[in-house]
Design a protein around this motif. Sequence first.
Motif, PDB file in Angstrom:
ATOM      1  N   GLU A 180       0.830  -1.262  -0.380  1.00 47.94           N
ATOM      2  CA  GLU A 180       0.589   0.144  -0.133  1.00 47.94           C
ATOM      3  C   GLU A 180       1.165   1.013   0.014  1.00 47.94           C
ATOM      4  O   GLU A 180       1.561   1.105   0.663  1.00 47.94           O
ATOM      5  CB  GLU A 180      -0.758  -0.033   1.311  1.00 47.94           C
TER       6      GLU A 180
ATOM      7  N   ARG B 135      -0.643  -2.507 -10.688  1.00 51.75           N
ATOM      8  CA  ARG B 135      -0.838  -4.347 -10.356  1.00 51.75           C
ATOM      9  C   ARG B 135      -1.778  -4.943 -11.247  1.00 51.75           C
ATOM     10  O   ARG B 135      -2.217  -4.899 -12.499  1.00 51.75           O
ATOM     11  CB  ARG B 135      -1.598  -4.027  -8.972  1.00 51.75           C
TER      12      ARG B 135
ATOM     13  N   SER C 144      -2.914 -10.832  -6.458  1.00 54.38           N
ATOM     14  CA  SER C 144      -3.531 -11.498  -6.005  1.00 54.38           C
ATOM     15  C   SER C 144      -2.619 -12.475  -5.409  1.00 54.38           C
ATOM     16  O   SER C 144      -2.888 -13.242  -4.693  1.00 54.38           O
ATOM     17  CB  SER C 144      -4.498 -12.626  -7.323  1.00 54.38           C
TER      18      SER C 144
HETATM   19  P1  TMP Z   1      -4.835  -0.510  -5.142  1.00 57.49           P
HETATM   20  O1  TMP Z   1      -5.268   0.153  -3.699  1.00 57.49           O
HETATM   21  O2  TMP Z   1      -3.676  -0.057  -5.850  1.00 57.49           O
HETATM   22  O3  TMP Z   1      -6.270   0.547  -6.074  1.00 57.49           O
HETATM   23  O4  TMP Z   1      -5.224  -1.973  -5.319  1.00 57.49           O
HETATM   24  C1  TMP Z   1      -6.562  -2.245  -4.585  1.00 57.49           C
HETATM   25  C2  TMP Z   1      -6.664  -3.093  -3.929  1.00 57.49           C
HETATM   26  O5  TMP Z   1      -7.284  -4.445  -3.883  1.00 57.49           O
HETATM   27  C3  TMP Z   1      -5.367  -3.106  -3.227  1.00 57.49           C
HETATM   28  O6  TMP Z   1      -5.840  -2.982  -1.604  1.00 57.49           O
HETATM   29  C4  TMP Z   1      -4.565  -4.143  -3.322  1.00 57.49           C
HETATM   30  C5  TMP Z   1      -5.593  -5.055  -2.940  1.00 57.49           C
HETATM   31  N1  TMP Z   1      -6.201  -6.451  -4.562  1.00 57.49           N
HETATM   32  C6  TMP Z   1      -5.627  -7.403  -4.184  1.00 57.49           C
HETATM   33  O7  TMP Z   1      -5.653  -7.559  -3.027  1.00 57.49           O
HETATM   34  N2  TMP Z   1      -5.935  -7.883  -5.060  1.00 57.49           N
HETATM   35  C7  TMP Z   1      -5.624  -8.456  -6.800  1.00 57.49           C
HETATM   36  O8  TMP Z   1      -5.028  -8.935  -7.221  1.00 57.49           O
HETATM   37  C8  TMP Z   1      -5.472  -6.704  -6.899  1.00 57.49           C
HETATM   38  C9  TMP Z   1      -5.109  -6.222  -8.833  1.00 57.49           C
HETATM   39  C10 TMP Z   1      -5.767  -5.937  -5.803  1.00 57.49           C
END
Ligand code: TMP
Length: 208
Positions: free
Chosen positions: A12, A96, A101
Motif C-alpha cells: 500500500e 497491479r 493476487s
Molecule cells: P489499489 O489500492 O492499488 O487501487 O488496489 C486496490 C486494493 O486491492 C489494494 O488493497 C490491493 C488489493 N488487491 C488484491 O488484494 N488482489 C489483487 O489481485 C489486486 C489486483 C489488488
Amino acid sequence: MRGRFISIEGGEAVGKSTQIRLLAEWVKRQGREITLTREPGGTDSAEAIRKLLLEGGADRWNARSEALLFAAARADHVARLIRPAVEAGGWVISDRFVDSSRAYQGVAGGLGDEAILALHRFGSEGYLPDRTILLELPADEAARRATARDGANSDRIGGRDAEYHARVVAAFRAFAEAEPERFRTIDASGSPDHVHARIVTALQPLMA
Ligand code: TMP
C-alpha cells in the motif's frame, strides 16, 4: 515493433500512481502507443467487479470468493484490453496484476500461491507481464504515506491489519527473488523523479 506488457506492484502507498503517470509520459516520448490500466478493473466489466471487491464490509466475501472475483476481473481485463493492445504493438502498463493476487489472497490471505496460479492459468491462460516493477519502501514510510493518503477511509483490503500487509510485502519480495528475469525491484524512497529514473533504467532494454 513489439508490444510490451508491464505491471507495477507493491504494498500500500508506495507511490505507484505517481510513477505510472511519469512512466506513461516517458513511453509516449519514445513514440509508442500507451495504454494505462489498473487492477482490479481496466474494462467496464472488471471495474464493476472492482466495486464488489473494494466496497462493503470486511466480511462481504470469504477468501475463496474474493480470489475468484479478482481472477474473473483479470480474465476480462486480459482478454479484452491487455492482450489486444500488446498484440497491436503498444505498451500496456497496469497498476497491479496477478502478483497482487498471489501476495494478498495467496500468501497473506492463506490460500497458497499454487491456488492463485491455478486460477490464473484457467482465467487468463497464464498470461504474464514482460516485466514487473516491484516498488519497495521501508514499512514505517509506507504506513505514514498510507495514513496521509487514506486516513480512516481505506478500502476493504487496504484496511486490513499491519500483519496482513507485512505478509504482502514479504511475499512480493520472495516472488521477485524467485523470478529475477521478470521482476525488477526498485527502491521507492526519495523524490518521484529519482524513483522514475530508476524505473526507466530497468525498462529501457525493452524499448529496443
Ligand atoms: P489499489 O489500492 O492499488 O487501487 O488496489 C486496490 C486494493 O486491492 C489494494 O488493497 C490491493 C488489493 N488487491 C488484491 O488484494 N488482489 C489483487 O489481485 C489486486 C489486483 C489488488
